[in-house]
Design a protein around this motif. Structure first.
Motif, PDB file in Angstrom:
ATOM      1  N   THR A 188       0.814  -1.215   0.000  1.00  0.00           N
ATOM      2  CA  THR A 188       0.000   0.000   0.000  1.00  0.00           C
ATOM      3  C   THR A 188       0.849   1.267   0.000  1.00  0.00           C
ATOM      4  OG1 THR A 188      -0.145  -0.147   2.424  1.00  0.00           O
ATOM      5  CG2 THR A 188      -1.954  -1.102   1.139  1.00  0.00           C
ATOM      6  N   THR A 189       2.096   1.184   0.398  1.00  0.00           N
ATOM      7  CA  THR A 189       2.984   2.349   0.379  1.00  0.00           C
ATOM      8  C   THR A 189       3.616   2.568  -0.989  1.00  0.00           C
ATOM      9  OG1 THR A 189       4.934   1.097   1.082  1.00  0.00           O
ATOM     10  CG2 THR A 189       3.502   1.955   2.813  1.00  0.00           C
ATOM     11  N   ILE A 190       3.502   1.604  -1.881  1.00  0.00           N
ATOM     12  CA  ILE A 190       4.042   1.749  -3.240  1.00  0.00           C
ATOM     13  C   ILE A 190       3.004   2.458  -4.097  1.00  0.00           C
ATOM     14  CG2 ILE A 190       4.910   0.519  -5.264  1.00  0.00           C
ATOM     15  CD1 ILE A 190       5.787  -1.727  -3.438  1.00  0.00           C
ATOM     16  N   PRO A 191       3.337   3.563  -4.752  1.00  0.00           N
ATOM     17  CA  PRO A 191       2.339   4.316  -5.534  1.00  0.00           C
ATOM     18  C   PRO A 191       1.708   3.451  -6.624  1.00  0.00           C
ATOM     19  CG  PRO A 191       4.368   5.582  -5.272  1.00  0.00           C
ATOM     20  CD  PRO A 191       4.666   4.207  -4.781  1.00  0.00           C
ATOM     21  N   ARG A 192       0.421   3.699  -6.861  1.00  0.00           N
ATOM     22  CA  ARG A 192      -0.289   2.976  -7.918  1.00  0.00           C
ATOM     23  C   ARG A 192       0.198   3.372  -9.303  1.00  0.00           C
ATOM     24  NH1 ARG A 192      -5.110   0.394  -6.511  1.00  0.00           N
ATOM     25  NH2 ARG A 192      -5.683   0.605  -4.310  1.00  0.00           N
ATOM     26  N   GLU A 193       0.844   4.532  -9.405  1.00  0.00           N
ATOM     27  CA  GLU A 193       1.371   4.943 -10.715  1.00  0.00           C
ATOM     28  C   GLU A 193       2.378   3.948 -11.261  1.00  0.00           C
ATOM     29  OE1 GLU A 193       1.002   6.821  -8.133  1.00  0.00           O
ATOM     30  OE2 GLU A 193      -0.359   8.437  -8.755  1.00  0.00           O
ATOM     31  N   VAL A 194       3.031   3.218 -10.369  1.00  0.00           N
ATOM     32  CA  VAL A 194       3.966   2.182 -10.820  1.00  0.00           C
ATOM     33  C   VAL A 194       3.214   1.099 -11.581  1.00  0.00           C
ATOM     34  CG1 VAL A 194       5.593   0.431 -10.024  1.00  0.00           C
ATOM     35  CG2 VAL A 194       5.547   2.664  -8.920  1.00  0.00           C
ATOM     36  N   ASP A 195       2.069   0.673 -11.065  1.00  0.00           N
ATOM     37  CA  ASP A 195       1.252  -0.335 -11.754  1.00  0.00           C
ATOM     38  C   ASP A 195       0.710   0.205 -13.069  1.00  0.00           C
ATOM     39  OD1 ASP A 195       1.437  -0.689  -8.895  1.00  0.00           O
ATOM     40  OD2 ASP A 195       0.052  -2.361  -9.087  1.00  0.00           O
ATOM     41  N   GLU A 196       0.285   1.470 -13.052  1.00  0.00           N
ATOM     42  CA  GLU A 196      -0.268   2.046 -14.273  1.00  0.00           C
ATOM     43  C   GLU A 196       0.791   2.167 -15.359  1.00  0.00           C
ATOM     44  OE1 GLU A 196      -1.875   5.730 -12.991  1.00  0.00           O
ATOM     45  OE2 GLU A 196      -3.483   4.828 -11.786  1.00  0.00           O
ATOM     46  N   ILE A 206      -0.080 -10.216 -13.220  1.00  0.00           N
ATOM     47  CA  ILE A 206       0.928 -11.138 -12.687  1.00  0.00           C
ATOM     48  C   ILE A 206       2.335 -10.648 -13.005  1.00  0.00           C
ATOM     49  CG2 ILE A 206       1.795 -13.494 -12.804  1.00  0.00           C
ATOM     50  CD1 ILE A 206      -1.010 -14.446 -13.382  1.00  0.00           C
ATOM     51  N   ARG A 207       2.526 -10.241 -14.241  1.00  0.00           N
ATOM     52  CA  ARG A 207       3.851  -9.757 -14.632  1.00  0.00           C
ATOM     53  C   ARG A 207       4.195  -8.446 -13.932  1.00  0.00           C
ATOM     54  NH1 ARG A 207       5.885  -8.672 -20.868  1.00  0.00           N
ATOM     55  NH2 ARG A 207       8.103  -8.376 -20.373  1.00  0.00           N
ATOM     56  N   THR A 208       3.182  -7.597 -13.724  1.00  0.00           N
ATOM     57  CA  THR A 208       3.414  -6.346 -13.009  1.00  0.00           C
ATOM     58  C   THR A 208       3.906  -6.604 -11.596  1.00  0.00           C
ATOM     59  OG1 THR A 208       1.722  -5.201 -14.308  1.00  0.00           O
ATOM     60  CG2 THR A 208       2.320  -4.229 -12.183  1.00  0.00           C
ATOM     61  N   PHE A 209       3.303  -7.596 -10.944  1.00  0.00           N
ATOM     62  CA  PHE A 209       3.720  -7.875  -9.572  1.00  0.00           C
ATOM     63  C   PHE A 209       5.138  -8.408  -9.530  1.00  0.00           C
ATOM     64  CE2 PHE A 209       4.212 -11.076  -6.190  1.00  0.00           C
ATOM     65  CZ  PHE A 209       4.168 -10.226  -5.094  1.00  0.00           C
ATOM     66  N   TRP A 210       5.444  -9.437 -10.315  1.00  0.00           N
ATOM     67  CA  TRP A 210       6.750 -10.091 -10.201  1.00  0.00           C
ATOM     68  C   TRP A 210       7.876  -9.270 -10.805  1.00  0.00           C
ATOM     69  CZ3 TRP A 210       7.204 -13.543  -6.705  1.00  0.00           C
ATOM     70  CH2 TRP A 210       6.155 -14.426  -6.411  1.00  0.00           C
ATOM     71  N   VAL A 213       6.591  -4.700  -8.952  1.00  0.00           N
ATOM     72  CA  VAL A 213       6.287  -4.469  -7.541  1.00  0.00           C
ATOM     73  C   VAL A 213       7.177  -5.305  -6.634  1.00  0.00           C
ATOM     74  CG1 VAL A 213       4.477  -4.594  -5.781  1.00  0.00           C
ATOM     75  CG2 VAL A 213       3.915  -3.827  -8.089  1.00  0.00           C
ATOM     76  N   PHE A 214       7.359  -6.569  -6.974  1.00  0.00           N
ATOM     77  CA  PHE A 214       8.111  -7.457  -6.085  1.00  0.00           C
ATOM     78  C   PHE A 214       9.552  -6.988  -5.854  1.00  0.00           C
ATOM     79  CE2 PHE A 214      10.670 -11.297  -5.255  1.00  0.00           C
ATOM     80  CZ  PHE A 214      10.050 -11.717  -4.089  1.00  0.00           C
ATOM     81  N   PRO A 215      10.286  -6.488  -6.860  1.00  0.00           N
ATOM     82  CA  PRO A 215      11.641  -5.974  -6.558  1.00  0.00           C
ATOM     83  C   PRO A 215      11.643  -4.820  -5.556  1.00  0.00           C
ATOM     84  CG  PRO A 215      11.414  -6.375  -8.907  1.00  0.00           C
ATOM     85  CD  PRO A 215      10.053  -6.544  -8.316  1.00  0.00           C
ATOM     86  N   LEU A 216      10.552  -4.061  -5.477  1.00  0.00           N
ATOM     87  CA  LEU A 216      10.477  -2.968  -4.514  1.00  0.00           C
ATOM     88  C   LEU A 216      10.186  -3.458  -3.103  1.00  0.00           C
ATOM     89  CD1 LEU A 216       8.402  -0.406  -6.625  1.00  0.00           C
ATOM     90  CD2 LEU A 216      10.883  -0.502  -6.337  1.00  0.00           C
ATOM     91  N   MET A 217       9.824  -4.735  -2.970  1.00  0.00           N
ATOM     92  CA  MET A 217       9.467  -5.303  -1.674  1.00  0.00           C
ATOM     93  C   MET A 217      10.641  -6.002  -0.994  1.00  0.00           C
ATOM     94  SD  MET A 217       5.826  -7.007  -2.774  1.00  0.00           S
ATOM     95  CE  MET A 217       5.776  -7.985  -1.262  1.00  0.00           C
TER      96      MET A 217
END
Length: 303
Positions: A188-196, A206-210, A213-217
């Motif tokens: 929730t702290t990662i901006p949604r603009e990254v997904d967009e 799925i690809r967006t997460f792995w 997003v996942f490298p930022l976690m």
């Protein structure tokens, strides 16, 4: 025209030397801070005394352990450690290998299952996903010992009782509630603009997460890996019941119990075996403790 007839500039005063910096006055320690330091010191000593007794007695002979358990070894020797490492009752090296295998499998499965679930929960505003989050959160309040009996019946039905697969699945399930809770809070702290931005590049969820997003976690994933490692390494009840002596597989904790239970009065076997069992985890904690703190606080400092 002589030089004396030219107008003379007024003499400027020499620059004043900079004033010496005032020495910082030492801050007075209030009674509250002194009380906190005293309390923390007492707690630290209380927790370190058992570890001290374990370490010093691992290098003593039996008479010295009985006569002076808190004293330093006068004729320290490595023979007790060598005997424990090559014990006939329990192969400690094999116990290390089995436990590390369980740790790796549980961490990989936990990340593969908890990560996508936490991503869906964190990125969705629907109430059913919030209810699912409460469902996972409720699992953190259930002791694992309460689940042992139902799990035994389920594993017997599936034919997984006494197997590596059954034990790994059970340990992975125990890590999911807190992992999902921690991952979702961090996502929730990662901006949604990254997904967009990833969606504009043609990435699916799925690809967006792995890939994005996942490298930022990494900080929070490192924290959960460390905590899961402690949990699996220190677990005694679950491997003792699910694997059982008939499987021939001993983790470090169950193997130590099988080795020292036959020699409860021979402390030259008990203390060295216990020290070798906890030494890798202590070293691991000393080098990785900063990642636990940074991972737990990263979600509160990211913006």
């Amino acid at each position: 025209m002589s030089l004396d007839s030219l107008p003379k500039r007024p003499a400027t005063a020499p620059p004043k030397p900079p004033a010496p910096a005032k020495a910082d006055t030492p801050r007075r320690r209030g009674p509250g801070r002194t009380a906190r330091l005293t309390f923390l010191t007492v707690v630290a000593l209380f927790m370190l005394v058992p570890l001290y007794v374990l370490v010093v007695n691992a290098f003593k002979a039996q008479p010295q352990i009985l006569s002076d358990p808190f004293g330093l070894p006068t004729d320290g020797t490595l023979k007790p450690l060598q005997k424990a490492l090559r014990g006939e009752e329990f192969d400690l090296v094999k116990g290390y290998a089995v436990t590390i295998l369980f740790v790796v499998c549980v961490n990989v499965l936990s990340i593969a299952l908890a990560g996508p679930v936490a991503y869906v929960i964190a990125r969705s505003a629907r109430r059913r996903y919030r209810a699912l989050m409460l469902f996972f959160l409720a699992g953190t309040f259930i002791p694992s010992q309460v689940l042992v009996i139902p799990v035994v019946y389920v594993l017997k039905t599936l034919g997984l009782m006494g197997t590596v697969r059954g034990f790994v699945l059970f340990e992975t399930v125990l890590t999911l509630p807190f992992s999902v809770f921690l991952y979702a809070g961090y996502i929730t702290t990662i901006p949604r603009e990254v997904d967009e931005a990833a969606a504009l590049d043609g990435c699916g969820p799925i690809r967006t997460f792995w890939r994005v997003v996942f490298p930022l976690m990494r900080p929070v994933v490192a924290t959960m890996v460390i905590l899961n490692t402690f949990s699996v390494w220190n677990d005694f009840v679950n491997p003792q019941i699910i694997l059982g002596p008939g499987s021939g597989l001993y983790t470090v904790t169950t193997g130590v119990y099988a080795a020292v239970s036959q020699y409860q009065t021979d402390y030259t076997v008990v203390f060295p075996t216990l020290l070798l069992a906890v030494a890798p985890l202590i070293v691991f904690f000393v080098f990785m403790q900063r990642h636990i703190i940074s991972g737990l606080t990263a979600g509160a400092t990211r913006g």
